[in-house]
Design an enzyme around this catalytic site. Sequence first.
Site, PDB file in Angstrom:
ATOM      1  N   ASP A  37      19.565 -26.019 -85.285  1.00 25.99           N
ATOM      2  CA  ASP A  37      19.320 -25.948 -86.683  1.00 25.99           C
ATOM      3  C   ASP A  37      20.518 -24.976 -87.295  1.00 25.99           C
ATOM      4  O   ASP A  37      20.931 -25.323 -88.206  1.00 25.99           O
ATOM      5  CB  ASP A  37      17.820 -25.462 -87.111  1.00 25.99           C
ATOM      6  N   SER A 132       6.153 -20.041 -83.199  1.00 28.63           N
ATOM      7  CA  SER A 132       6.568 -19.386 -84.528  1.00 28.63           C
ATOM      8  C   SER A 132       5.678 -18.692 -85.423  1.00 28.63           C
ATOM      9  O   SER A 132       5.196 -19.143 -86.534  1.00 28.63           O
ATOM     10  CB  SER A 132       7.087 -20.532 -85.550  1.00 28.63           C
ATOM     11  N   SER A 134       5.905 -15.802 -86.715  1.00 27.01           N
ATOM     12  CA  SER A 134       6.377 -15.154 -87.897  1.00 27.01           C
ATOM     13  C   SER A 134       6.646 -16.075 -89.052  1.00 27.01           C
ATOM     14  O   SER A 134       6.104 -15.573 -90.155  1.00 27.01           O
ATOM     15  CB  SER A 134       7.713 -14.541 -87.405  1.00 27.01           C
ATOM     16  N   ASP A 178      11.743 -23.225 -88.282  1.00 31.30           N
ATOM     17  CA  ASP A 178      10.241 -22.655 -88.293  1.00 31.30           C
ATOM     18  C   ASP A 178       9.568 -22.601 -89.903  1.00 31.30           C
ATOM     19  O   ASP A 178       8.377 -23.179 -89.531  1.00 31.30           O
ATOM     20  CB  ASP A 178      10.094 -21.398 -87.767  1.00 31.30           C
TER      21      ASP A 178
HETATM   22  P1  ADP Z   1       7.450 -16.106 -82.812  1.00 31.21           P
HETATM   23  O1  ADP Z   1       8.083 -16.979 -81.915  1.00 31.21           O
HETATM   24  O2  ADP Z   1       5.886 -16.203 -82.345  1.00 31.21           O
HETATM   25  O3  ADP Z   1       7.637 -16.383 -84.091  1.00 31.21           O
HETATM   26  P2  ADP Z   1       8.690 -13.503 -83.616  1.00 31.21           P
HETATM   27  O4  ADP Z   1       9.149 -12.547 -82.708  1.00 31.21           O
HETATM   28  O5  ADP Z   1       9.766 -14.255 -84.325  1.00 31.21           O
HETATM   29  O6  ADP Z   1       7.905 -14.852 -82.680  1.00 31.21           O
HETATM   30  O7  ADP Z   1       7.598 -12.854 -84.395  1.00 31.21           O
HETATM   31  C1  ADP Z   1       6.594 -12.214 -83.989  1.00 31.21           C
HETATM   32  C2  ADP Z   1       6.284 -11.027 -85.006  1.00 31.21           C
HETATM   33  O8  ADP Z   1       5.590 -11.483 -86.241  1.00 31.21           O
HETATM   34  C3  ADP Z   1       5.345 -10.172 -84.300  1.00 31.21           C
HETATM   35  O9  ADP Z   1       5.835  -9.288 -83.668  1.00 31.21           O
HETATM   36  C4  ADP Z   1       4.526  -9.588 -85.583  1.00 31.21           C
HETATM   37  O10 ADP Z   1       5.326  -8.799 -86.351  1.00 31.21           O
HETATM   38  C5  ADP Z   1       4.530 -10.696 -86.664  1.00 31.21           C
HETATM   39  N1  ADP Z   1       3.328 -11.443 -86.570  1.00 31.21           N
HETATM   40  C6  ADP Z   1       2.990 -12.712 -85.790  1.00 31.21           C
HETATM   41  N2  ADP Z   1       1.824 -12.859 -85.744  1.00 31.21           N
HETATM   42  C7  ADP Z   1       1.239 -11.839 -86.291  1.00 31.21           C
HETATM   43  C8  ADP Z   1      -0.041 -11.576 -86.567  1.00 31.21           C
HETATM   44  N3  ADP Z   1      -1.465 -12.448 -86.223  1.00 31.21           N
HETATM   45  N4  ADP Z   1      -0.527 -10.423 -87.274  1.00 31.21           N
HETATM   46  C9  ADP Z   1       0.491  -9.661 -87.880  1.00 31.21           C
HETATM   47  N5  ADP Z   1       1.854  -9.866 -87.209  1.00 31.21           N
HETATM   48  C10 ADP Z   1       2.223 -10.828 -86.874  1.00 31.21           C
HETATM   49 MG    MG Z   2       9.544 -16.071 -85.260  1.00 35.46          MG
END
Ligand code: ADP
Ligand code: MG
Length: 391
Positions: A37, A132, A134, A178
């Site tokens: 991407d 994803s 986030s 994402d």
């Molecule tokens: P991913 O690959 O799952 O997107 P990231 O590292 O990009 O992983 O994002 C994870 C972050 O997003 C977590 O550390 C938190 O800050 C936020 N996040 C994800 N899920 C939640 C949730 N259920 N409640 C609060 N914050 C969340």
């Molecule tokens: Mg993420």
Amino acid sequence: MKIIDHITNIFQEKFGSAPVHVARAPGRVNLLGEHVDYNDGFVLPAAIDRATYVAFSPTDSDQTQLVAADFDQAAVFSPRTIPLKTQTDGSPLPEWALYPAGVMWALNEDHLQARGMNAVYASDVPRGSGLSSSASVELAFITAWWTLGGWTLPSMQSALLGQKAENQYVGVNCGIMDQFASACGVENRLLLLDCRSLEWKTIPLPENISIVIADTKVRRKLTSGEYNKRRAACEEAVHLLKQDLPDITALRDVSVEEFNRLAGKLPAEVSKRARHVVEEIERSKQAEALLEAGNILRFGELMNECHVSLRDLYEVSCPELNVMARIAQSLEGCYGARLTGAGFGGCTANLVACEQAEEFSQSLAKGYQVEIGVQPEIYITRASNGAELLK
Ligand code: ADP
Ligand code: MG
């Protein structure tokens, strides 16, 4: 829906009334086009039936009070404290609150009203596993704020705002995929996005095929440094290849033939990284015709090739992901298996014949447990709609 009841109950306890609205925004799985991407390539994700849910009501003050139910934590911020990344009492925003606060910041930057609200949210997208979570948080909050603001945005604009929040406020240098998938998902369809033009279309997933996600349970910290190194290698490759191909602006512009001819001029590591991208973009270009023709067999092979390329050329796999993909590929009914997301841990994506999906999941879990000694989580998922207001 248990998760909605859960956040509704917490909302009621904390704020003394039922929430006026509930919104959801899904996680995503990417089937083909990994780490392309940010090279202007094509990606083929689907929104999944796991999502972040937010229960919310407008308030008369400009403060936004949030409860992250999964962390059992609260935060309070306002437009005044947003640029400082602090709460209204001056303390720093906790890491999880940067995502919703970043959304408010991005909306303010674009002069879209983000009024004060009370909100409780929770998610069944596993965190940091390549699905994803986030982006699903960001899109859930964009949906909440457009609901309260009375304005609307085309779904791609919502995605771009989510990306802006994550890039510029949270400080994570992610591409658009994402947020795009979380914003634009369509039930039972795969999404094909041209990351350069942002044009996209949907492609049907054959009815007898399931997407199975297998979570290795491995979470590696500090992978953002590796991610940034991969992005830098791609930029270096473009810079060096420009000597022979002056018109290119991204690896998207380099054909496999051109790359084969010029690869020797690149440092060995840069060449490996760039080869993954050039060949992966070529694979993803073939995907549409294969899927339209119902050629899942060949499409699955491309997924397998993608895994090898991510493992050996882009070097973003890990032993657990390799074991998970290898076992899956040996099982009956599996068309293709590969790591999904940025890598170094997290999940694999598997395309499996529907009638074998249950048995496949059990055998995969057993095989992984025997080799790695960890119980994985495996779920059969469906391509779902993107961010939406439920109530
Ligand atoms: P991913 O690959 O799952 O997107 P990231 O590292 O990009 O992983 O994002 C994870 C972050 O997003 C977590 O550390 C938190 O800050 C936020 N996040 C994800 N899920 C939640 C949730 N259920 N409640 C609060 N914050 C969340
Ligand atoms: Mg993420």
